[in-house]
Design an enzyme around this catalytic site. Structure first.
Site, PDB file in Angstrom:
ATOM      1  N   CYS A  38     -16.546 -12.031 -32.312  1.00  0.00           N
ATOM      2  CA  CYS A  38     -15.590 -11.240 -33.104  1.00  0.00           C
ATOM      3  C   CYS A  38     -15.376 -11.858 -34.479  1.00  0.00           C
ATOM      4  CB  CYS A  38     -14.274 -11.171 -32.329  1.00  0.00           C
ATOM      5  SG  CYS A  38     -12.932 -10.314 -33.176  1.00  0.00           S
ATOM      6  N   SER A  40     -12.634 -12.440 -35.782  1.00  0.00           N
ATOM      7  CA  SER A  40     -11.546 -13.416 -35.718  1.00  0.00           C
ATOM      8  C   SER A  40     -12.081 -14.821 -35.481  1.00  0.00           C
ATOM      9  CB  SER A  40     -10.554 -13.035 -34.604  1.00  0.00           C
ATOM     10  OG  SER A  40      -9.912 -11.822 -34.904  1.00  0.00           O
ATOM     11  N   HIS A  43     -13.288 -15.930 -38.727  1.00  0.00           N
ATOM     12  CA  HIS A  43     -12.147 -16.285 -39.577  1.00  0.00           C
ATOM     13  C   HIS A  43     -11.748 -17.748 -39.390  1.00  0.00           C
ATOM     14  CE1 HIS A  43     -11.865 -12.321 -40.989  1.00  0.00           C
ATOM     15  NE2 HIS A  43     -11.028 -11.809 -40.105  1.00  0.00           N
ATOM     16  N   HIS A  59     -12.660 -15.543 -27.884  1.00  0.00           N
ATOM     17  CA  HIS A  59     -11.413 -15.061 -27.281  1.00  0.00           C
ATOM     18  C   HIS A  59     -11.589 -13.738 -26.552  1.00  0.00           C
ATOM     19  CE1 HIS A  59     -11.759 -13.286 -31.244  1.00  0.00           C
ATOM     20  NE2 HIS A  59     -10.938 -12.324 -30.874  1.00  0.00           N
ATOM     21  N   CYS A 166      -9.947  -7.780 -27.186  1.00  0.00           N
ATOM     22  CA  CYS A 166      -9.618  -7.808 -28.613  1.00  0.00           C
ATOM     23  C   CYS A 166      -9.966  -6.486 -29.283  1.00  0.00           C
ATOM     24  CB  CYS A 166     -10.311  -8.976 -29.318  1.00  0.00           C
ATOM     25  SG  CYS A 166      -9.842  -9.131 -31.065  1.00  0.00           S
TER      26      CYS A 166
END
Length: 366
Positions: A38, A40, A43, A59, A166
Protein backbone atom coordinates in the site's frame (compact mmCIF):
# COMPACT_ATOMS: atom_id res chain seq x y z
CA UNK A 1 11.85 -16.39 10.15
CA UNK A 2 12.05 -14.01 7.21
CA UNK A 3 10.79 -10.43 7.23
CA UNK A 4 11.26 -7.34 5.06
CA UNK A 5 12.94 -4.66 7.22
CA UNK A 6 13.33 -0.96 6.48
CA UNK A 7 16.62 0.13 8.05
CA UNK A 8 16.89 3.68 6.66
CA UNK A 9 14.35 6.06 5.14
CA UNK A 10 14.47 6.30 1.38
CA UNK A 11 16.20 2.95 0.96
CA UNK A 12 15.06 -0.48 -0.14
CA UNK A 13 13.77 -3.03 2.34
CA UNK A 14 16.09 -5.89 3.26
CA UNK A 15 15.01 -9.48 3.72
CA UNK A 16 16.31 -10.45 7.16
CA UNK A 17 16.06 -13.42 9.51
CA UNK A 18 14.41 -11.82 12.53
CA UNK A 19 13.39 -13.16 15.92
CA UNK A 20 9.82 -13.00 17.21
CA UNK A 21 8.72 -13.39 20.82
CA UNK A 22 5.80 -15.53 21.91
CA UNK A 23 2.49 -13.65 22.22
CA UNK A 24 1.95 -12.13 25.66
CA UNK A 25 -1.31 -11.67 27.53
CA UNK A 26 -4.03 -10.44 25.18
CA UNK A 27 -1.92 -11.01 22.05
CA UNK A 28 -2.15 -13.26 19.01
CA UNK A 29 0.51 -14.75 16.73
CA UNK A 30 -0.50 -14.98 13.08
CA UNK A 31 1.09 -17.02 10.32
CA UNK A 32 0.85 -14.59 7.42
CA UNK A 33 -0.64 -15.81 4.16
CA UNK A 34 -0.94 -12.57 2.17
CA UNK A 35 -0.11 -8.87 2.53
CA UNK A 36 -1.06 -5.94 0.34
CA UNK A 37 1.56 -3.39 -0.76
CA UNK A 38 0.00 0.00 0.00
CA UNK A 39 1.00 3.63 -0.49
CA UNK A 40 0.84 4.05 3.29
CA UNK A 41 3.85 1.72 3.54
CA UNK A 42 5.62 3.84 0.93
CA UNK A 43 4.74 6.91 3.00
CA UNK A 44 6.86 5.48 5.83
CA UNK A 45 9.77 4.87 3.48
CA UNK A 46 9.70 8.46 2.21
CA UNK A 47 8.94 9.94 5.67
CA UNK A 48 5.45 11.18 4.87
CA UNK A 49 4.41 9.01 7.82
CA UNK A 50 7.39 9.21 10.21
CA UNK A 51 7.83 5.98 12.16
CA UNK A 52 10.95 4.68 13.94
CA UNK A 53 13.43 2.38 12.20
CA UNK A 54 14.36 -0.41 11.82
CA UNK A 55 10.78 -1.36 11.13
CA UNK A 56 8.77 -4.15 9.52
CA UNK A 57 6.20 -2.52 7.26
CA UNK A 58 2.92 -3.89 5.96
CA UNK A 59 -0.57 -3.39 7.36
CA UNK A 60 -2.94 -4.98 4.85
CA UNK A 61 -2.75 -8.63 5.76
CA UNK A 62 -4.55 -11.91 6.30
CA UNK A 63 -3.43 -15.21 7.74
CA UNK A 64 -4.10 -18.01 10.20
CA UNK A 65 -3.91 -17.76 14.00
CA UNK A 66 -0.85 -19.76 15.05
CA UNK A 67 -0.82 -19.13 18.83
CA UNK A 68 -2.72 -17.07 21.40
CA UNK A 69 -1.62 -15.45 24.62
CA UNK A 70 -3.31 -15.59 28.00
CA UNK A 71 -6.85 -14.27 28.11
CA UNK A 72 -7.53 -14.26 24.36
CA UNK A 73 -11.14 -15.30 23.69
CA UNK A 74 -12.21 -13.83 20.33
CA UNK A 75 -9.98 -16.07 18.18
CA UNK A 76 -8.40 -19.51 18.48
CA UNK A 77 -5.58 -21.39 16.76
CA UNK A 78 -6.56 -22.17 13.17
CA UNK A 79 -8.93 -19.23 12.70
CA UNK A 80 -8.60 -17.15 9.53
CA UNK A 81 -8.08 -13.48 10.35
CA UNK A 82 -7.60 -10.13 8.62
CA UNK A 83 -5.45 -7.65 10.50
CA UNK A 84 -6.58 -4.29 11.85
CA UNK A 85 -3.91 -1.60 12.17
CA UNK A 86 -6.20 0.90 13.96
CA UNK A 87 -7.60 -1.06 16.92
CA UNK A 88 -9.69 1.09 19.23
CA UNK A 89 -9.24 1.33 22.98
CA UNK A 90 -13.06 1.47 23.53
CA UNK A 91 -12.53 3.98 26.37
CA UNK A 92 -11.51 7.37 24.93
CA UNK A 93 -14.01 10.07 23.94
CA UNK A 94 -13.99 9.10 20.26
CA UNK A 95 -14.43 5.38 20.87
CA UNK A 96 -17.29 6.07 23.29
CA UNK A 97 -19.05 8.35 20.79
CA UNK A 98 -18.94 5.97 17.83
CA UNK A 99 -15.73 7.09 16.09
CA UNK A 100 -13.18 4.31 16.76
CA UNK A 101 -11.22 5.43 13.69
CA UNK A 102 -10.24 8.54 15.69
CA UNK A 103 -9.16 6.62 18.80
CA UNK A 104 -6.64 8.64 20.81
CA UNK A 105 -4.82 5.56 22.08
CA UNK A 106 -4.52 4.05 18.59
CA UNK A 107 -3.08 7.31 17.26
CA UNK A 108 -0.49 7.42 20.04
CA UNK A 109 0.57 3.81 19.58
CA UNK A 110 0.67 4.22 15.80
CA UNK A 111 3.40 6.84 16.11
CA UNK A 112 5.50 4.53 18.30
CA UNK A 113 5.65 1.42 16.11
CA UNK A 114 5.26 -0.81 19.17
CA UNK A 115 2.69 -3.04 20.82
CA UNK A 116 0.07 -1.58 23.17
CA UNK A 117 2.44 -1.76 26.15
CA UNK A 118 5.12 0.27 24.37
CA UNK A 119 7.46 -2.69 23.78
CA UNK A 120 8.36 -4.61 20.63
CA UNK A 121 8.08 -8.33 19.80
CA UNK A 122 10.50 -8.36 16.85
CA UNK A 123 14.27 -8.20 17.16
CA UNK A 124 17.34 -8.56 14.93
CA UNK A 125 20.72 -9.51 16.39
CA UNK A 126 19.49 -8.41 19.80
CA UNK A 127 18.28 -5.02 18.59
CA UNK A 128 14.57 -4.23 18.72
CA UNK A 129 12.68 -3.95 15.46
CA UNK A 130 9.48 -1.89 15.25
CA UNK A 131 6.38 -2.80 13.26
CA UNK A 132 3.94 -0.79 11.20
CA UNK A 133 1.26 0.12 13.74
CA UNK A 134 0.36 -3.11 15.49
CA UNK A 135 0.63 -5.26 12.36
CA UNK A 136 3.94 -5.64 10.47
CA UNK A 137 2.56 -7.91 7.76
CA UNK A 138 5.73 -8.14 5.62
CA UNK A 139 6.86 -11.01 7.80
CA UNK A 140 6.24 -14.74 7.76
CA UNK A 141 4.73 -14.44 11.25
CA UNK A 142 3.63 -11.47 13.31
CA UNK A 143 2.28 -10.82 16.81
CA UNK A 144 -0.64 -8.43 17.19
CA UNK A 145 -3.10 -7.39 19.93
CA UNK A 146 -6.25 -9.50 20.07
CA UNK A 147 -8.26 -6.51 18.77
CA UNK A 148 -6.06 -6.44 15.65
CA UNK A 149 -6.96 -10.00 14.64
CA UNK A 150 -10.45 -9.91 13.11
CA UNK A 151 -12.01 -13.35 12.46
CA UNK A 152 -13.18 -13.73 8.87
CA UNK A 153 -15.00 -16.30 6.75
CA UNK A 154 -12.74 -19.07 5.46
CA UNK A 155 -13.97 -19.29 1.87
CA UNK A 156 -12.21 -16.09 0.73
CA UNK A 157 -8.66 -16.41 -0.69
CA UNK A 158 -6.16 -14.74 1.61
CA UNK A 159 -4.83 -12.36 -1.06
CA UNK A 160 -8.30 -10.88 -1.39
CA UNK A 161 -9.14 -10.92 2.29
CA UNK A 162 -5.93 -9.01 3.07
CA UNK A 163 -7.15 -5.95 1.17
CA UNK A 164 -10.20 -5.30 3.34
CA UNK A 165 -7.79 -4.04 6.03
CA UNK A 166 -6.99 -0.79 4.26
CA UNK A 167 -7.86 -0.04 0.65
CA UNK A 168 -11.32 -1.62 0.71
CA UNK A 169 -12.59 -0.35 4.07
CA UNK A 170 -11.01 3.07 3.40
CA UNK A 171 -12.50 3.49 -0.07
CA UNK A 172 -15.93 2.00 0.46
CA UNK A 173 -16.20 3.54 3.93
CA UNK A 174 -15.40 7.03 2.62
CA UNK A 175 -18.50 6.70 0.46
CA UNK A 176 -20.89 4.99 2.86
CA UNK A 177 -19.78 6.38 6.22
CA UNK A 178 -18.13 9.76 5.56
CA UNK A 179 -19.98 11.15 2.55
CA UNK A 180 -23.13 9.01 2.83
CA UNK A 181 -23.50 9.17 -0.94
CA UNK A 182 -27.15 9.16 -1.97
CA UNK A 183 -28.72 7.19 -4.84
CA UNK A 184 -28.92 9.16 -8.07
CA UNK A 185 -26.05 11.50 -7.14
CA UNK A 186 -22.94 12.51 -9.08
CA UNK A 187 -19.43 11.58 -7.94
CA UNK A 188 -15.87 12.40 -9.03
CA UNK A 189 -12.86 10.38 -7.85
CA UNK A 190 -9.34 11.79 -8.29
CA UNK A 191 -6.83 8.93 -8.19
CA UNK A 192 -7.21 5.38 -9.46
CA UNK A 193 -5.15 3.35 -7.02
CA UNK A 194 -6.27 0.66 -4.62
CA UNK A 195 -8.34 3.06 -2.51
CA UNK A 196 -9.67 5.01 -5.50
CA UNK A 197 -11.04 1.89 -7.14
CA UNK A 198 -12.88 1.09 -3.92
CA UNK A 199 -14.33 4.60 -3.72
CA UNK A 200 -15.63 3.99 -7.23
CA UNK A 201 -17.22 0.66 -6.43
CA UNK A 202 -18.51 2.08 -3.15
CA UNK A 203 -20.24 4.86 -5.11
CA UNK A 204 -21.66 2.28 -7.49
CA UNK A 205 -22.98 0.26 -4.54
CA UNK A 206 -24.57 3.44 -3.16
CA UNK A 207 -26.46 3.96 -6.43
CA UNK A 208 -24.66 7.03 -7.80
CA UNK A 209 -25.87 7.73 -11.34
CA UNK A 210 -22.64 9.30 -12.56
CA UNK A 211 -19.15 8.31 -11.40
CA UNK A 212 -16.26 10.20 -13.00
CA UNK A 213 -12.81 8.62 -12.58
CA UNK A 214 -9.80 10.95 -12.92
CA UNK A 215 -6.20 9.84 -13.35
CA UNK A 216 -3.23 10.27 -15.70
CA UNK A 217 -2.91 6.62 -16.79
CA UNK A 218 -5.24 5.44 -19.55
CA UNK A 219 -4.96 1.75 -18.67
CA UNK A 220 -6.09 2.41 -15.10
CA UNK A 221 -8.88 4.66 -16.27
CA UNK A 222 -10.13 1.89 -18.53
CA UNK A 223 -10.13 -0.54 -15.58
CA UNK A 224 -12.24 1.83 -13.47
CA UNK A 225 -15.21 1.00 -15.70
CA UNK A 226 -15.11 -2.56 -14.33
CA UNK A 227 -15.79 -1.12 -10.88
CA UNK A 228 -18.60 1.21 -11.92
CA UNK A 229 -17.08 4.38 -13.42
CA UNK A 230 -19.41 5.89 -16.01
CA UNK A 231 -16.93 8.48 -17.32
CA UNK A 232 -13.16 8.94 -17.28
CA UNK A 233 -10.89 11.98 -17.54
CA UNK A 234 -7.16 11.88 -18.22
CA UNK A 235 -5.87 14.84 -16.20
CA UNK A 236 -2.64 14.89 -18.21
CA UNK A 237 -4.60 15.67 -21.35
CA UNK A 238 -7.53 17.76 -20.09
CA UNK A 239 -8.32 20.12 -17.24
CA UNK A 240 -10.19 17.82 -14.84
CA UNK A 241 -12.20 20.61 -13.20
CA UNK A 242 -13.45 21.90 -16.55
CA UNK A 243 -14.22 18.38 -17.79
CA UNK A 244 -16.20 17.50 -14.66
CA UNK A 245 -18.20 20.69 -14.99
CA UNK A 246 -18.94 19.87 -18.65
CA UNK A 247 -20.13 16.39 -17.67
CA UNK A 248 -22.44 17.81 -14.99
CA UNK A 249 -24.08 20.61 -16.99
CA UNK A 250 -21.84 23.23 -15.36
CA UNK A 251 -22.86 22.38 -11.80
CA UNK A 252 -20.01 20.23 -10.56
CA UNK A 253 -20.47 16.95 -8.70
CA UNK A 254 -22.39 16.30 -5.53
CA UNK A 255 -19.36 14.50 -4.04
CA UNK A 256 -15.69 14.81 -5.02
CA UNK A 257 -13.17 12.40 -3.50
CA UNK A 258 -9.42 13.10 -3.50
CA UNK A 259 -7.48 9.85 -3.14
CA UNK A 260 -3.90 10.87 -3.94
CA UNK A 261 -2.71 13.07 -1.08
CA UNK A 262 -1.51 16.18 -2.93
CA UNK A 263 -2.66 19.73 -2.13
CA UNK A 264 -3.17 20.60 -5.81
CA UNK A 265 -5.52 17.66 -6.39
CA UNK A 266 -7.36 18.43 -3.15
CA UNK A 267 -7.95 21.93 -4.47
CA UNK A 268 -9.16 20.50 -7.78
CA UNK A 269 -11.59 18.25 -5.91
CA UNK A 270 -12.97 21.26 -4.06
CA UNK A 271 -13.29 23.27 -7.27
CA UNK A 272 -15.21 20.50 -9.08
CA UNK A 273 -17.68 20.15 -6.19
CA UNK A 274 -20.99 21.91 -6.78
CA UNK A 275 -22.46 24.49 -4.43
CA UNK A 276 -23.63 22.78 -1.21
CA UNK A 277 -21.73 19.62 -2.24
CA UNK A 278 -19.09 17.65 -0.36
CA UNK A 279 -15.34 17.35 -0.92
CA UNK A 280 -13.88 14.31 0.84
CA UNK A 281 -10.10 14.09 1.28
CA UNK A 282 -8.95 10.48 1.60
CA UNK A 283 -5.37 10.83 0.34
CA UNK A 284 -2.58 11.30 2.90
CA UNK A 285 -0.48 14.42 2.29
CA UNK A 286 2.96 15.14 3.72
CA UNK A 287 2.88 16.47 7.31
CA UNK A 288 3.87 20.02 6.33
CA UNK A 289 1.72 20.38 3.21
CA UNK A 290 -0.76 23.26 3.17
CA UNK A 291 -4.09 23.50 1.40
CA UNK A 292 -5.22 26.78 -0.17
CA UNK A 293 -8.98 27.29 -0.47
CA UNK A 294 -10.70 30.53 -1.41
CA UNK A 295 -12.09 31.74 1.91
CA UNK A 296 -15.03 33.60 0.35
CA UNK A 297 -16.24 30.40 -1.33
CA UNK A 298 -16.81 28.65 1.99
CA UNK A 299 -19.87 30.64 3.06
CA UNK A 300 -20.84 31.79 -0.43
CA UNK A 301 -21.01 28.31 -1.95
CA UNK A 302 -21.75 26.41 1.27
CA UNK A 303 -19.56 23.51 0.33
CA UNK A 304 -18.35 21.00 2.90
CA UNK A 305 -14.74 19.79 2.92
CA UNK A 306 -13.84 16.94 5.24
CA UNK A 307 -11.34 14.14 5.69
CA UNK A 308 -11.89 10.41 5.95
CA UNK A 309 -9.54 8.11 7.90
CA UNK A 310 -9.99 4.35 7.43
CA UNK A 311 -13.37 5.17 5.91
CA UNK A 312 -14.65 6.02 9.40
CA UNK A 313 -14.95 2.28 9.76
CA UNK A 314 -15.18 -0.19 12.60
CA UNK A 315 -13.02 -3.13 11.41
CA UNK A 316 -14.53 -5.73 13.74
CA UNK A 317 -17.93 -5.03 12.19
CA UNK A 318 -16.98 -3.92 8.69
CA UNK A 319 -14.47 -6.60 7.64
CA UNK A 320 -17.06 -9.41 7.82
CA UNK A 321 -19.67 -7.21 6.09
CA UNK A 322 -17.31 -6.37 3.24
CA UNK A 323 -16.40 -10.03 2.76
CA UNK A 324 -20.08 -10.95 2.79
CA UNK A 325 -20.69 -8.38 0.04
CA UNK A 326 -17.88 -9.99 -1.93
CA UNK A 327 -19.39 -13.45 -1.43
CA UNK A 328 -22.71 -12.26 -2.88
CA UNK A 329 -21.02 -10.63 -5.88
CA UNK A 330 -21.83 -7.06 -4.85
CA UNK A 331 -18.22 -6.10 -4.03
CA UNK A 332 -15.29 -7.03 -6.25
CA UNK A 333 -12.01 -8.06 -4.63
CA UNK A 334 -10.37 -10.31 -7.21
CA UNK A 335 -9.89 -7.58 -9.88
CA UNK A 336 -8.08 -5.42 -7.30
CA UNK A 337 -5.10 -7.81 -7.28
CA UNK A 338 -2.96 -6.89 -10.26
CA UNK A 339 0.07 -9.00 -9.43
CA UNK A 340 1.24 -11.45 -6.76
CA UNK A 341 4.83 -11.35 -5.46
CA UNK A 342 6.96 -13.40 -3.11
CA UNK A 343 8.44 -11.73 -0.03
CA UNK A 344 11.83 -11.74 -1.77
CA UNK A 345 10.29 -9.56 -4.50
CA UNK A 346 9.11 -6.88 -2.06
CA UNK A 347 11.21 -4.08 -3.58
CA UNK A 348 9.97 -4.91 -7.07
CA UNK A 349 6.44 -4.65 -5.69
CA UNK A 350 7.20 -1.18 -4.34
CA UNK A 351 8.69 -0.06 -7.66
CA UNK A 352 5.54 -1.24 -9.42
CA UNK A 353 3.47 0.63 -6.82
CA UNK A 354 5.34 3.89 -7.41
CA UNK A 355 5.07 3.56 -11.19
CA UNK A 356 1.31 3.11 -10.99
CA UNK A 357 1.56 -0.31 -12.59
CA UNK A 358 -0.82 -2.07 -10.20
CA UNK A 359 -4.20 -1.50 -8.66
CA UNK A 360 -2.81 -3.51 -5.79
CA UNK A 361 0.23 -5.76 -5.57
CA UNK A 362 0.04 -8.55 -3.02
CA UNK A 363 2.79 -10.49 -1.24
CA UNK A 364 1.81 -14.13 -0.92
CA UNK A 365 3.56 -16.32 1.65
CA UNK A 366 3.91 -19.95 0.67
Amino acid sequence: MKAAVLHQYGQELKIENVDLEEPRKGEVRVKMKAAGVCHSDQHVIDLTLPLPVPIILGHEGAGVVDAVGEGVTSVKVGDHVALNWVPSCTKCYYCRTGRPDMCDEAAKISAMGTMLDGTTRFSLNGRKVYQFPLTGTFSEYTVVPESSAIPIREDVPFEYAALVGCCVITGVGAVTNTAKVEPGSTVAVIGSGGVGFNVIQGASLAGAKQIIAIDILDDKLEKTKTFGATHTVNAKEKDPVREVQKLTDGLGVDYAFEVIGRPETMEQAYMMTRKTGQTIVVGVAKPNDKLSINAFSLPFQSKTITGSWLGQGNPAVDYPKLLDLNATGKLQLEPLVSKVYSLDQINVAFEDLKSGKNIRGVIRFE
